[in-house]
Design a protein around this motif. Structure first.
Motif, PDB file in Angstrom:
ATOM      1  N   PHE A 337      34.412  13.598  10.305  1.00 25.57           N
ATOM      2  CA  PHE A 337      34.359  12.361  11.407  1.00 25.57           C
ATOM      3  C   PHE A 337      32.605  11.491  11.213  1.00 25.57           C
ATOM      4  N   VAL A 338      32.023  12.037  11.445  1.00 26.74           N
ATOM      5  CA  VAL A 338      30.633  11.596  11.623  1.00 26.74           C
ATOM      6  C   VAL A 338      30.057  11.330  10.675  1.00 26.74           C
ATOM      7  N   ASN A 339      30.579  11.056   9.568  1.00 30.59           N
ATOM      8  CA  ASN A 339      29.675  10.463   7.910  1.00 30.59           C
ATOM      9  C   ASN A 339      30.919   9.212   8.192  1.00 30.59           C
ATOM     10  N   GLN A 340      31.916   8.896   8.459  1.00 28.28           N
ATOM     11  CA  GLN A 340      32.434   8.424   8.297  1.00 28.28           C
ATOM     12  C   GLN A 340      32.535   7.743   9.581  1.00 28.28           C
ATOM     13  N   ALA A 341      32.054   7.838  10.529  1.00 32.16           N
ATOM     14  CA  ALA A 341      31.687   7.158  11.702  1.00 32.16           C
ATOM     15  C   ALA A 341      30.709   5.965  12.182  1.00 32.16           C
ATOM     16  N   TYR A 342      29.170   7.033  11.305  1.00 30.36           N
ATOM     17  CA  TYR A 342      27.837   6.156  11.528  1.00 30.36           C
ATOM     18  C   TYR A 342      28.234   5.692  10.394  1.00 30.36           C
ATOM     19  N   LYS A 343      29.484   5.460   9.543  1.00 33.74           N
ATOM     20  CA  LYS A 343      29.242   4.724   8.168  1.00 33.74           C
ATOM     21  C   LYS A 343      29.825   2.581   9.003  1.00 33.74           C
ATOM     22  N   THR A 344      30.814   3.467   9.358  1.00 36.10           N
ATOM     23  CA  THR A 344      31.057   2.496  10.266  1.00 36.10           C
ATOM     24  C   THR A 344      30.918   1.447  11.440  1.00 36.10           C
ATOM     25  N   LEU A 345      30.045   2.696  11.628  1.00 34.43           N
ATOM     26  CA  LEU A 345      29.012   1.970  12.667  1.00 34.43           C
ATOM     27  C   LEU A 345      27.828   0.673  11.926  1.00 34.43           C
ATOM     28  N   ILE A 346      27.214   1.097  11.328  1.00 32.72           N
ATOM     29  CA  ILE A 346      25.962   0.614  10.736  1.00 32.72           C
ATOM     30  C   ILE A 346      26.437  -0.810  10.417  1.00 32.72           C
ATOM     31  N   ASN A 347      27.395  -0.355   9.325  1.00 31.20           N
ATOM     32  CA  ASN A 347      28.353  -1.661   8.995  1.00 31.20           C
ATOM     33  C   ASN A 347      28.705  -2.498   9.437  1.00 31.20           C
ATOM     34  N   THR A 348      28.748  -2.311  10.733  1.00 28.40           N
ATOM     35  CA  THR A 348      29.921  -3.749  11.802  1.00 28.40           C
ATOM     36  C   THR A 348      29.821  -3.331  12.925  1.00 28.40           C
ATOM     37  N   PHE A 349      28.694  -2.550  14.079  1.00 35.38           N
ATOM     38  CA  PHE A 349      28.446  -2.590  15.041  1.00 35.38           C
ATOM     39  C   PHE A 349      27.909  -2.257  15.868  1.00 35.38           C
ATOM     40  N   THR A 350      26.502  -3.327  15.197  1.00 36.43           N
ATOM     41  CA  THR A 350      24.810  -2.839  15.960  1.00 36.43           C
ATOM     42  C   THR A 350      24.495  -4.711  16.505  1.00 36.43           C
ATOM     43  N   THR A 351      23.428  -4.510  17.726  1.00 34.35           N
ATOM     44  CA  THR A 351      23.450  -5.020  18.078  1.00 34.35           C
ATOM     45  C   THR A 351      22.524  -6.588  17.136  1.00 34.35           C
ATOM     46  N   THR A 352      22.428  -6.073  16.011  1.00 34.35           N
ATOM     47  CA  THR A 352      21.770  -7.740  15.353  1.00 34.35           C
ATOM     48  C   THR A 352      23.165  -8.134  14.963  1.00 34.35           C
ATOM     49  N   GLN A 353      23.690  -7.588  14.499  1.00 33.58           N
ATOM     50  CA  GLN A 353      25.548  -8.826  14.295  1.00 33.58           C
ATOM     51  C   GLN A 353      25.622  -9.123  15.305  1.00 33.58           C
ATOM     52  N   MET A 354      25.858  -8.892  16.901  1.00 32.09           N
ATOM     53  CA  MET A 354      26.297  -8.851  18.104  1.00 32.09           C
ATOM     54  C   MET A 354      25.149 -10.327  18.696  1.00 32.09           C
ATOM     55  N   ALA A 355      23.866 -10.358  17.734  1.00 34.78           N
ATOM     56  CA  ALA A 355      23.149 -11.562  18.491  1.00 34.78           C
ATOM     57  C   ALA A 355      23.445 -12.823  18.104  1.00 34.78           C
TER      58      ALA A 355
END
Length: 371
Positions: A337-355
């Motif tokens: 769970f934690v490895n897959q969640a971290y991967k999902t976060l880095i690939n898609t859900f960062t403030t750099t992408q949001m900005a």
């Protein structure tokens, strides 16, 4: 371009965190964009901004519709040659509309950060469909879907996930939970970070503790809740005492840099009945703390059940308890769970992408306003 971010919220929460992240990211990646935050004087957000390098101006907001705030907003737009107003809460919409009635303001963008349905009232629908609002940025697809019921022009609706700021992560805290509360090493800490508002439904958090400690007779778990106290808090404390859980559940109240405590949690438990997407889940994914949550709002868009976490229906303390036990008893599952969640976060859900996605909206709106 010069963007004025308007917040009529006096406390500190996920919405205000979004403004801080957005302004900070754009300052680093696009310094040609000038961001100014207009906020409530002496509120928690105002106090927070004092410790940042973000440009801000604060004004009094004694009542929800304070004409002084609206007047100051209009003056700010003229003095600072504002190109676009980014509105971050519903009260701020009302105040911006009032100001626009007396002074011609630049175009508006509104960020809808919750999955609450927009009430089908004439005044409410007028506010959300106000012509100056050129785009509505929804925090999730769930929020966008809910908004479609009230917004006449669906082309105004866009989904931009807020994400997490990778540059500000830390696990440094002023104290250790295990030391402060004398939690034995064999006990697992079940943590939650949320302000004490209706949407977070912390009664379910207490229900889970009651089920594990009192009904299952399992004292190998300790529950920690961090978040700003409100008028609801005393009822939570009274329930904890009535259920004889005071030695097993601790409510810390507002705690600076709360997310830094997440690495000390063994499991992050989210019990909301309504959400946009909580920063708490993003932060848990980053710190590799497994997530057990209700499947409300945009949460299922980032936590996929049995892939990078476990989800259940709201108010279901029985299943939430079962999922906590499941993770506690299966270290391989936790690792997955934690490895897959971290991967999902880095690939898609960062403030750099949001900005960058938000900046693209700014540019498009300004280009259209010139044509």
């Amino acid at each position: 371009m010069t963007i004025l971010h308007v917040s009529a919220v006096s406390n500190w929460g996920g919405g205000e965190h979004h403004i801080e992240n957005l302004c900070s990211e754009l300052a680093l990646t696009n310094p040609e964009v000038k961001n100014i935050v207009f906020c409530v004087k002496n509120g928690a957000f105002h106090q927070r901004l004092k410790s940042t390098s973000i440009n801000y101006i604060a004004a009094p907001l004694a009542i929800k519709i304070d004409f002084r705030f609206a007047l100051q907003l209009a003056k700010l737009c003229k003095k600072n040659q504002i190109d676009l107003i980014h509105i971050h809460d519903t009260t701020a919409i009302q105040l911006a509309i009032i100001a626009d009635k007396f002074y011609k303001l630049p175009p508006f963008i509104f960020s809808k950060k919750t999955s609450f349905e927009i009430k089908q009232r004439k005044k409410t629908l007028y506010k959300y469909n106000y012509l100056k609002i050129k785009k509505i940025l929804c925090v999730s697809e769930a929020t966008k879907s809910v908004s479609e019921k009230a917004i006449t022009d669906h082309s105004k609706l866009l989904t931009i996930y807020h994400g997490t700021n990778l540059r500000t992560k830390s696990s440094e805290t002023s104290f250790l939970l295990r030391e402060k509360f004398n939690i034995e090493n064999h006990k697992l800490i079940i943590g939650n970070i949320a302000n004490h508002i209706r949407a977070k439904h912390l009664d379910t958090f207490i229900d889970v503790a009651d089920r594990i400690i009192n009904k299952e007779k399992n004292t190998n778990f300790f529950f920690v809740q961090i978040g700003t106290f409100t008028e609801r808090t005393q009822a939570f404390i009274d329930r904890i005492n009535a259920l004889n859980l005071s030695n097993h559940v601790k409510f810390l109240g507002y705690t600076p840099n709360a997310s830094n405590f997440i690495p000390q949690f063994d499991i992050s438990l989210m019990t909301s009945q309504s959400e946009g997407i909580p920063q708490f889940i993003y932060e848990s994914m980053y710190h590799k703390t497994p997530v057990v949550s209700t499947n409300v709002g945009g949460i299922p868009e980032i936590i996929q059940h049995e892939n990078n976490g476990l989800l259940t229906e709201p108010y279901d303390d029985k299943t939430l308890t079962e999922y906590i036990f499941k993770i506690a008893e299966d270290s391989n599952l936790k690792t997955q769970f934690v490895n897959q969640a971290y991967k999902t976060l880095i690939n898609t859900f960062t403030t750099t992408q949001m900005a960058q996605k938000t900046l693209e909206v700014y540019q498009n709106v300004l280009e259209e306003s010139l044509n």
